[in-house]
Design an enzyme around this catalytic site. Structure first.
Site, short mmCIF file in Angstrom:
data_model
loop_
_atom_site.label_atom_id
_atom_site.label_comp_id
_atom_site.label_asym_id
_atom_site.label_seq_id
_atom_site.Cartn_x
_atom_site.Cartn_y
_atom_site.Cartn_z
N GLU A 57 -13.49 41.78 33.01
CA GLU A 57 -14.28 41.48 31.82
C GLU A 57 -14.14 42.54 30.72
O GLU A 57 -13.92 42.20 29.56
CB GLU A 57 -15.76 41.29 32.21
CG GLU A 57 -15.96 39.96 32.95
CD GLU A 57 -17.26 39.89 33.75
OE1 GLU A 57 -18.15 40.74 33.54
OE2 GLU A 57 -17.39 38.96 34.57
N ASP B 75 -21.76 46.59 28.83
CA ASP B 75 -22.03 45.16 28.99
C ASP B 75 -23.42 44.95 29.59
O ASP B 75 -23.64 45.19 30.78
CB ASP B 75 -20.93 44.55 29.89
CG ASP B 75 -21.10 43.04 30.09
OD1 ASP B 75 -22.17 42.49 29.73
OD2 ASP B 75 -20.16 42.41 30.61
P1 ADP Z 1 -24.06 37.18 31.59
O1 ADP Z 1 -22.84 37.94 31.18
O2 ADP Z 1 -24.87 37.89 32.62
O3 ADP Z 1 -23.77 35.78 31.96
P2 ADP Z 1 -24.88 36.97 28.77
O4 ADP Z 1 -23.94 37.94 28.20
O5 ADP Z 1 -24.69 35.56 28.42
O6 ADP Z 1 -25.06 37.14 30.33
O7 ADP Z 1 -26.34 37.47 28.30
C1 ADP Z 1 -27.47 36.69 28.51
C2 ADP Z 1 -28.68 37.51 28.12
O8 ADP Z 1 -28.59 37.83 26.73
C3 ADP Z 1 -29.96 36.76 28.32
O9 ADP Z 1 -30.90 37.60 28.95
C4 ADP Z 1 -30.41 36.44 26.90
O10 ADP Z 1 -31.80 36.36 26.78
C5 ADP Z 1 -29.86 37.65 26.15
N1 ADP Z 1 -29.74 37.41 24.72
C6 ADP Z 1 -29.06 36.42 24.10
N2 ADP Z 1 -29.22 36.49 22.77
C7 ADP Z 1 -30.01 37.58 22.53
C8 ADP Z 1 -30.55 38.17 21.35
N3 ADP Z 1 -30.31 37.67 20.15
N4 ADP Z 1 -31.33 39.26 21.49
C9 ADP Z 1 -31.59 39.77 22.70
N5 ADP Z 1 -31.13 39.24 23.84
C10 ADP Z 1 -30.35 38.15 23.77
MG MG Z 2 -21.03 38.59 30.97
#
Ligand code: ADP
Ligand code: MG
Length: 618
Positions: A187, A211
């Site tokens: 990643e 990340d």
């Molecule tokens: P993963 O890589 O674990 O699948 P993501 O990178 O998709 O996760 O991140 C998801 C997280 O990011 C969730 O907890 C979501 O609430 C948070 N998130 C998404 N948009 C925002 C934002 N604008 N501000 C703060 N947190 C956010």
């Molecule tokens: Mg991720």
């Protein structure tokens, strides 16, 4: 120059099959491609919906499976049948998860046959590989629907800390979903690619990738040179992320409103709406100063400053990991050239600020942090498809690959740190008359003797037609494809007899083991060299002895009595020296025998002798 296929029937351009990039996330997953016209990476989405597909799977009573937003809606109302965070289970056994048993609202069990966990849903058991395959299948369908073309090939990303079992599990999940996973990419590497790093071969830099996703936090330190990414260190917490922030906000509000946890515990609707509200507040506060709404008739509010205070401990913890990662890599913060932000939670301004302060430089946050990993995977996919002008070589062989030759020596065909894909071939010969089989044993490692290396595979080339020793020409070729799979082929060139096998050189070997093998090769370098020289001298001596013996048998009548006695004496002396661990002595005796036989060998030059003295024997 690229060739453009045209469909003669329709006159339209034939679309080459697209290789997609997939970020299979713990919380959200998505697909990206390189846009055929703009040549820029884009995340796939339908109209104005989000590109993110929640990594959540719901099983209904009739055995129907739904993935994504609709499954997420059932997380609280039907927890036993709604599976989230399947990625955390990949390649894990129950022992690995025991400490976090409370985390899973569904049943995680140890199956007996293998020690890897399964998830029980109703009467059925699913492996994490199957669960991930449901998500990948959904992503594949979406991509096919949007692109209007079959999608069967993908590049899939995994965390840098994933071990071989977890990587293989991800690959297997792809296969189950009908996707050929052409490459597994780290990643942080994908995220760096999306920022255009590593595309210029002359560029050399050290990158930190921070990340923070929904449930996990990783910091990875990478080094790029010659377009090759190397992971220097990783650290993090697999149970820390945006979900914890939501939970902190919920607790803050419950305290303010004087609501007890007990009063919410059996009202899923209520607790879910509060949690969703908390997530909404958190997201809104990433771009605004305050949030306010009503919940169950009460007013709930939060300001960006308050949020920052609530999450200070969480931020501190991530910075501790950053410190550790730097220490593990033997670096200081000012040696990091670039900091890249990944994961939805890095949208929070307080987090960007804290990370930027820690590394003492502005962070890279211009690419959408939810999509950046998938976009990078798409760039990698495009390179694999051969569409990109920039040839990027991401992987190198961690250890040398070779075969065993006479005396148990390692003969390296592909040296360590070779860029893959790559290949190499070398010719060998038989050491016995009429030898019809040749055993090819493949090893991985840096030591001179195969017994100190790691055996990967072994096979026989059979059916070599009868020939004198040294006549057969067996070409052994190694090919490593972009996927890291090694194919070994042996072919007797005179007869065309051939045999081929596939080996997965990195399967089941951890980076610690690789490191250990490399260290050992350095500490043993000197003794290995001595031993190799001895084995080589012995092998040569034995060959000369056997060739001379045959020669004498065949040509007794052509030799004088003196020649025969002198030869016998020299042979005996050589034979004796072979029992001693003295390379110089063996070489001297070999040379002495050669001296004795040279005059008459020249007289009755036999091709077989010549042949036998050429080429290495296996
Ligand atoms: P993963 O890589 O674990 O699948 P993501 O990178 O998709 O996760 O991140 C998801 C997280 O990011 C969730 O907890 C979501 O609430 C948070 N998130 C998404 N948009 C925002 C934002 N604008 N501000 C703060 N947190 C956010
Ligand atoms: Mg991720």
């Amino acid at each position: 120059m690229a060739r453009i296929p045209i469909n003669i029937a329709t006159g339209s351009l034939q679309k080459p099959e697209m290789i997609v990039g997939i970020d299979l996330g713990t919380t959200n997953s998505l697909v990206a491609i390189i846009h055929p016209e703009s040549k820029q990476p884009v995340a796939l989405k339908e109209h104005d919906s989000s590109s993110l597909v929640p990594s959540i799977i719901h099983f209904d009573a009739n055995g129907n499976i739904t993935v994504g937003e609709s499954a997420r809606a059932l997380l609280e109302t039907d927890p036993q049948h709604t599976i989230f965070s399947a990625k955390r289970l990949m390649g894990k056994n129950y022992d690995d998860l025991k400490a976090h048993a409370d985390f899973f609202t569904y049943r995680v069990i140890d199956s007996n046959e293998d020690s890897l966990v399964k998830v029980q849903v109703g009467e059925k058991f699913y492996s994490p590989i199957e669960l991930s395959s449901f998500i990948l299948k959904e992503l594949k369908h979406r991509a096919e629907h949007i692109l209007k073309t079959p999608v069967t090939k993908a590049v899939v990303t995994v965390p840098a800390y994933f071990n071989d079992t977890q990587r293989q599990a991800t690959r297997d999940a792809g296969k189950l979903a009908g996707l050929d996973v052409l490459r597994i990419v780290n990643e942080p590497t994908a995220a760096s690619l999306a920022y255009g790093m590593g595309l210029d071969p002359s560029e050399e830099k050290t990158i930190a990738v921070y990340d923070l996703g929904g449930g996990t936090f990783d910091i990875s330190l990478l080094h790029i040179s010659n377009g090759i990414f190397e992971v220097l260190s990783t650290h993090g917490n697999t149970y820390l992320g945006g979900d914890d922030i939501d939970r902190t906000i919920v607790q803050h509000w419950m305290q303010q409103l004087n609501v007890s946890a007990a009063s919410l515990s059996d009202n899923h609707q209520k607790s879910q709406s509060l949690r969703l509200l908390a997530e909404r507040a958190k997201k809104q506060l990433s771009s605004q100063e305050q949030f306010s709404a009503t919940w169950e008739g009460s007013r709930v509010q939060l300001t960006a400053i308050e949020l920052q205070q609530l999450i200070t401990p969480l931020i501190e913890e991530t910075l501790k990991s950053c410190k550790q990662a730097l220490q593990d890599a033997g670096l200081t913060a000012d040696q990091i050239d670039t900091v890249v932000m990944v994961g939805g939670s890095t949208r929070i301004p307080a987090i960007k600020q804290a990370v930027s302060n820690f590394f003492g430089k502005p962070v890279n946050d211009s690419v959408n942090p939810d999509e950046v990993v998938a976009l990078g995977a798409a760039i990698q996919a495009d390179i694999l498809a051969g569409n990109s002008q920039r040839l990027l070589l991401l992987d190198v062989t961690p250890l040398s690959l070779g075969i065993e030759t006479m005396g148990g020596l390692m003969d390296v065909l592909i040296p360590r740190n070779s860029k893959i894909p790559c290949g190499a071939a070398r010719q060998y010969t038989t050491h016995q008359d009429g030898q019809s089989d040749m055993r090819i044993t493949v090893f991985q490692g840096e030591r001179d003797l195969v017994k100190d290396n790691r055996k990967l595979a072994s096979f026989s080339l059979r059916g070599i037609p009868g020939m004198p020793a040294g006549f057969a020409k067996v070409e052994v070729s190694f090919t490593i494809n972009a996927d890291g799979i090694l194919s070994v082929k042996a072919k007797e060139l005179r007869s065309g007899v051939a045999q081929e096998i596939e080996v997965k050189p990195q399967y089941g070997i951890s980076s610690e083991e690789i490191e250990k093998m490399l260290l050992e090769s350095i500490t043993h370098a000197k003794s290995d060299m001595v031993e190799r020289a001895l084995v080589e001298a012995r092998t040569e001596g034995e060959q000369i002895l056997s060739v001379t013996e045959k020669f004498i048998q065949k040509n007794t009548t052509l030799l004088s009595a003196e020649e025969l006695t002198a030869t016998a004496a020299a042979m005996q002396a050589l034979q004796l020296s072979l029992t001693m661990a003295d390379k110089d002595l063996i070489q001297r005796k070999t040379e002495e025998l050669n001296e004795v036989t040279r005059p008459f060998a020249e007289r009755v030059m036999d091709v077989a002798v010549k042949g036998a003295l050429q080429g290495k024997s296996i």
